[in-house]
Write a protein that holds these residues in place. Sequence first.
Motif, PDB file in Angstrom:
ATOM      1  N   ALA A 132      35.254 116.763 -21.192  1.00 32.06           N
ATOM      2  CA  ALA A 132      36.258 117.038 -22.227  1.00 32.06           C
ATOM      3  C   ALA A 132      37.386 117.881 -21.628  1.00 32.06           C
ATOM      4  O   ALA A 132      37.399 118.151 -20.422  1.00 32.06           O
ATOM      5  CB  ALA A 132      35.601 117.742 -23.396  1.00 32.06           C
ATOM      6  N   LEU A 133      38.318 118.299 -22.480  1.00 38.44           N
ATOM      7  CA  LEU A 133      39.535 118.975 -22.013  1.00 38.44           C
ATOM      8  C   LEU A 133      39.664 120.393 -22.574  1.00 38.44           C
ATOM      9  O   LEU A 133      39.172 120.667 -23.677  1.00 38.44           O
ATOM     10  CB  LEU A 133      40.756 118.165 -22.457  1.00 38.44           C
ATOM     11  CG  LEU A 133      41.001 116.861 -21.707  1.00 38.44           C
ATOM     12  CD1 LEU A 133      41.812 115.891 -22.560  1.00 38.44           C
ATOM     13  CD2 LEU A 133      41.727 117.137 -20.386  1.00 38.44           C
ATOM     14  N   PRO A 134      40.371 121.273 -21.870  1.00 38.03           N
ATOM     15  CA  PRO A 134      40.602 122.626 -22.394  1.00 38.03           C
ATOM     16  C   PRO A 134      41.692 122.631 -23.477  1.00 38.03           C
ATOM     17  O   PRO A 134      42.808 123.088 -23.262  1.00 38.03           O
ATOM     18  CB  PRO A 134      41.046 123.418 -21.152  1.00 38.03           C
ATOM     19  CG  PRO A 134      41.618 122.392 -20.234  1.00 38.03           C
ATOM     20  CD  PRO A 134      40.914 121.095 -20.519  1.00 38.03           C
ATOM     21  N   ALA A 141      39.392 115.232 -26.247  1.00 33.12           N
ATOM     22  CA  ALA A 141      40.698 114.723 -26.666  1.00 33.12           C
ATOM     23  C   ALA A 141      41.103 113.485 -25.871  1.00 33.12           C
ATOM     24  O   ALA A 141      42.209 112.984 -26.009  1.00 33.12           O
ATOM     25  CB  ALA A 141      41.756 115.816 -26.507  1.00 33.12           C
ATOM     26  N   CYS A 142      40.193 113.013 -25.005  1.00 23.99           N
ATOM     27  CA  CYS A 142      40.516 111.808 -24.237  1.00 23.99           C
ATOM     28  C   CYS A 142      39.564 110.677 -24.645  1.00 23.99           C
ATOM     29  O   CYS A 142      39.569 109.610 -24.054  1.00 23.99           O
ATOM     30  CB  CYS A 142      40.437 112.096 -22.742  1.00 23.99           C
ATOM     31  SG  CYS A 142      41.435 110.965 -21.743  1.00 23.99           S
ATOM     32  N   GLY A 143      38.724 110.973 -25.643  1.00 22.44           N
ATOM     33  CA  GLY A 143      37.827 109.926 -26.135  1.00 22.44           C
ATOM     34  C   GLY A 143      36.658 109.610 -25.222  1.00 22.44           C
ATOM     35  O   GLY A 143      36.040 108.562 -25.348  1.00 22.44           O
ATOM     36  N   HIS A 144      36.308 110.516 -24.304  1.00 17.62           N
ATOM     37  CA  HIS A 144      35.155 110.243 -23.445  1.00 17.62           C
ATOM     38  C   HIS A 144      33.853 110.271 -24.260  1.00 17.62           C
ATOM     39  O   HIS A 144      32.847 109.737 -23.822  1.00 17.62           O
ATOM     40  CB  HIS A 144      35.116 111.217 -22.259  1.00 17.62           C
ATOM     41  CG  HIS A 144      36.320 111.124 -21.365  1.00 17.62           C
ATOM     42  ND1 HIS A 144      36.506 111.914 -20.258  1.00 17.62           N
ATOM     43  CD2 HIS A 144      37.417 110.309 -21.411  1.00 17.62           C
ATOM     44  CE1 HIS A 144      37.660 111.604 -19.677  1.00 17.62           C
ATOM     45  NE2 HIS A 144      38.241 110.642 -20.367  1.00 17.62           N
ATOM     46  N   ASP A 145      33.919 110.904 -25.458  1.00 20.09           N
ATOM     47  CA  ASP A 145      32.772 110.846 -26.381  1.00 20.09           C
ATOM     48  C   ASP A 145      32.550 109.404 -26.849  1.00 20.09           C
ATOM     49  O   ASP A 145      31.419 108.924 -26.924  1.00 20.09           O
ATOM     50  CB  ASP A 145      32.990 111.798 -27.574  1.00 20.09           C
ATOM     51  CG  ASP A 145      34.361 111.631 -28.244  1.00 20.09           C
ATOM     52  OD1 ASP A 145      35.259 111.002 -27.643  1.00 20.09           O
ATOM     53  OD2 ASP A 145      34.538 112.126 -29.370  1.00 20.09           O
ATOM     54  N   ALA A 169      33.584 115.057 -14.526  1.00 19.05           N
ATOM     55  CA  ALA A 169      34.861 115.532 -13.951  1.00 19.05           C
ATOM     56  C   ALA A 169      35.952 114.475 -13.776  1.00 19.05           C
ATOM     57  O   ALA A 169      36.693 114.519 -12.802  1.00 19.05           O
ATOM     58  CB  ALA A 169      34.583 116.223 -12.620  1.00 19.05           C
ATOM     59  N   GLU A 170      36.061 113.568 -14.728  1.00 20.47           N
ATOM     60  CA  GLU A 170      37.156 112.583 -14.625  1.00 20.47           C
ATOM     61  C   GLU A 170      38.497 113.279 -14.712  1.00 20.47           C
ATOM     62  O   GLU A 170      39.429 112.944 -14.005  1.00 20.47           O
ATOM     63  CB  GLU A 170      37.036 111.532 -15.737  1.00 20.47           C
ATOM     64  CG  GLU A 170      37.965 110.329 -15.557  1.00 20.47           C
ATOM     65  CD  GLU A 170      39.418 110.594 -15.910  1.00 20.47           C
ATOM     66  OE1 GLU A 170      40.308 110.043 -15.224  1.00 20.47           O
ATOM     67  OE2 GLU A 170      39.697 111.349 -16.846  1.00 20.47           O
ATOM     68  N   GLU A 171      38.586 114.272 -15.594  1.00 23.46           N
ATOM     69  CA  GLU A 171      39.888 114.918 -15.828  1.00 23.46           C
ATOM     70  C   GLU A 171      40.377 115.706 -14.612  1.00 23.46           C
ATOM     71  O   GLU A 171      41.544 116.070 -14.553  1.00 23.46           O
ATOM     72  CB  GLU A 171      39.815 115.842 -17.060  1.00 23.46           C
ATOM     73  CG  GLU A 171      39.492 115.120 -18.368  1.00 23.46           C
ATOM     74  CD  GLU A 171      40.617 114.210 -18.872  1.00 23.46           C
ATOM     75  OE1 GLU A 171      41.688 114.177 -18.245  1.00 23.46           O
ATOM     76  OE2 GLU A 171      40.391 113.531 -19.889  1.00 23.46           O
ATOM     77  N   LEU A 172      39.500 115.989 -13.672  1.00 23.05           N
ATOM     78  CA  LEU A 172      39.946 116.684 -12.456  1.00 23.05           C
ATOM     79  C   LEU A 172      40.424 115.684 -11.420  1.00 23.05           C
ATOM     80  O   LEU A 172      41.009 116.057 -10.403  1.00 23.05           O
ATOM     81  CB  LEU A 172      38.809 117.536 -11.871  1.00 23.05           C
ATOM     82  CG  LEU A 172      38.261 118.632 -12.785  1.00 23.05           C
ATOM     83  CD1 LEU A 172      37.177 119.423 -12.059  1.00 23.05           C
ATOM     84  CD2 LEU A 172      39.374 119.572 -13.238  1.00 23.05           C
ATOM     85  N   LEU A 213      46.331 110.409 -26.455  1.00 21.83           N
ATOM     86  CA  LEU A 213      45.273 111.013 -25.656  1.00 21.83           C
ATOM     87  C   LEU A 213      45.752 112.390 -25.192  1.00 21.83           C
ATOM     88  O   LEU A 213      46.940 112.577 -24.928  1.00 21.83           O
ATOM     89  CB  LEU A 213      44.996 110.149 -24.420  1.00 21.83           C
ATOM     90  CG  LEU A 213      44.514 108.716 -24.678  1.00 21.83           C
ATOM     91  CD1 LEU A 213      44.588 107.902 -23.397  1.00 21.83           C
ATOM     92  CD2 LEU A 213      43.102 108.714 -25.232  1.00 21.83           C
ATOM     93  N   HIS A 214      44.841 113.340 -25.106  1.00 21.91           N
ATOM     94  CA  HIS A 214      45.115 114.715 -24.666  1.00 21.91           C
ATOM     95  C   HIS A 214      45.893 115.514 -25.716  1.00 21.91           C
ATOM     96  O   HIS A 214      46.392 116.590 -25.422  1.00 21.91           O
ATOM     97  CB  HIS A 214      45.863 114.774 -23.317  1.00 21.91           C
ATOM     98  CG  HIS A 214      45.028 114.313 -22.163  1.00 21.91           C
ATOM     99  ND1 HIS A 214      45.233 114.740 -20.859  1.00 21.91           N
ATOM    100  CD2 HIS A 214      43.980 113.474 -22.104  1.00 21.91           C
ATOM    101  CE1 HIS A 214      44.344 114.160 -20.063  1.00 21.91           C
ATOM    102  NE2 HIS A 214      43.579 113.375 -20.800  1.00 21.91           N
ATOM    103  N   HIS A 215      46.016 114.987 -26.933  1.00 20.05           N
ATOM    104  CA  HIS A 215      46.694 115.726 -28.000  1.00 20.05           C
ATOM    105  C   HIS A 215      45.624 116.424 -28.853  1.00 20.05           C
ATOM    106  O   HIS A 215      44.559 115.849 -29.107  1.00 20.05           O
ATOM    107  CB  HIS A 215      47.500 114.745 -28.857  1.00 20.05           C
ATOM    108  CG  HIS A 215      48.453 115.429 -29.803  1.00 20.05           C
ATOM    109  ND1 HIS A 215      48.022 116.041 -30.957  1.00 20.05           N
ATOM    110  CD2 HIS A 215      49.791 115.621 -29.743  1.00 20.05           C
ATOM    111  CE1 HIS A 215      49.076 116.575 -31.576  1.00 20.05           C
ATOM    112  NE2 HIS A 215      50.161 116.328 -30.856  1.00 20.05           N
TER     113      HIS A 215
END
Length: 374
Positions: A70-72, A91-95, A126-129, A344-346
Motif C-alpha cells: 500500500a501507499l503512505p 490507494a493503488c488497488g493492490h487489495d 514493494a511494487e511501489e518502490l 490511482l494514488h489519490h
Amino acid sequence: MPQYEDYINWRRTFHQYPELSEYEYETTKRLRRILESYDITILDLPLETGLVAEIGQGDSFVAVRTDIDALPINEQVENEFASTNEGVMHACGHDIHMASILAVATRLKEVESDLNGRVRFIFQPAEELGYGAFYITDTKAIDGAKAVLGYHNYPTLDIGEFAVKSGVITSSVDRFEYKIKGTGAHAAKPEQGNDPVIVLGQLINSVQSIVSRNMSAFDNAVVTIGEVSSGNTWNVIADHAYVQGTVRSFDEDKRNEIEQRLKAIGDGLAKAFNVEIETIYHRLPGAVVNDEKLTNDAITVAKEVGYNVSIMDEPLTIGEDFSGFSQQYPSVFVFIGSNSEYDLHHPKYDPDERILEKVPDYFVTFVQKLLNEV
Ligand SMILES: [Zn+2]
Ligand SMILES: [Zn+2]
C-alpha cells in the motif's frame, strides 16, 4: 469453493489493514492463511515479505502475479472497511489485485488434477518502490516460466473494459535528487552567504527546459519536480536546499539524455552560484514490454470471457514494477476497468468492486489455454 462474496471480503480485509512496501508482514501472513486453508502449496523461498504459491503438476509452468503493498496516504474514502492503519492506504488497488489472484488460485485448485502443468502465483512485495519484482526474480522461482501474466486495475476504464497493447505499455520511472549546499547567513547580510534558495529557483526553471528545449516534438518524456525544501524561518539565509522529482520516458536513449542533462544543470549551477550541488539519479523500473504472441492471446481470452477490449495507441506514463518480470520472461500486462472518479494514488481512490466479477475468469481461462498449448 469461494465465491464472489468471498473475493469482496478478502479485498475489504486487505483494504482495512494496508501495509507499506517491504513491511507487508501481516498481509503475507493473511495470504498464507487463506492459501493454506485451501490446501495450496507455498514455496519455501528466502523472502521477508510476499510469497510464491503453486498448484498443478508437470514441468511447464505459467506464473500469475499480483502486488501486495500500500501507499503512505491518509485515506479520505468513508467506507466501513476504511484503512485502520493511519497514514497508509491501498490507494493503488493492490487489495483488489490480491483478492482477484486468490480467486484465480482457489478456482484453479478445484481443477488441479486436470491441469496440464503448473501455475505459480506471485504475491510480490514493494511494487511501489519499483524494485519488489527483483525480490521474487532473485529467488529463481520464476526461471523457466512459459509466461508471466499480470494486470492493473484502471480507474478511467469502466467495469467490463480491458485495454492492452503489444510492446512498450508503461514508461520507465526514474527519480532524481539535488542536494544543494550553500552558506547560511543573516537574512539582512546576503553578501556573507551563498543563498541556496536562489539556486533552487534557477534549478526548477532549468530542469523544466529539458523536455521543452532538448527533446524533439516527437519524443515523449515527462520531468516533474515533486518536492522542494529549504530554510525554516523568515530572517535567516538557509545553508542548504533539496529538490527531488521524477523522469518518465519510453526510450533508453532519451532516458540517458535526460539523466545527463539533469547532471549538467546541477554542475553548471554549482559553478555559477558557487555552491555545491550533488545530483543523484536513481534508475527505477524500466518500461513494461508486452510479448506480441501473449498480447494476442490476452486479447482473444479477454473477448472470450466477455470483456470489451480496446487496443491502446500509446503506452501510459505510469511506472510499473512488472517490468522486473517482462525484462526476463515472456509476459503480458493488461489494464482492467475499475471505474473510479479519482485516480490511482489519490486519497479518494475508490475502485468499483464489480471488477472482481470477471478478472478471475480472464486469468483462469488464460492459464488453462497456455498450459494446453503444445
Ligand atoms: Zn501504485
Ligand atoms: Zn499499483
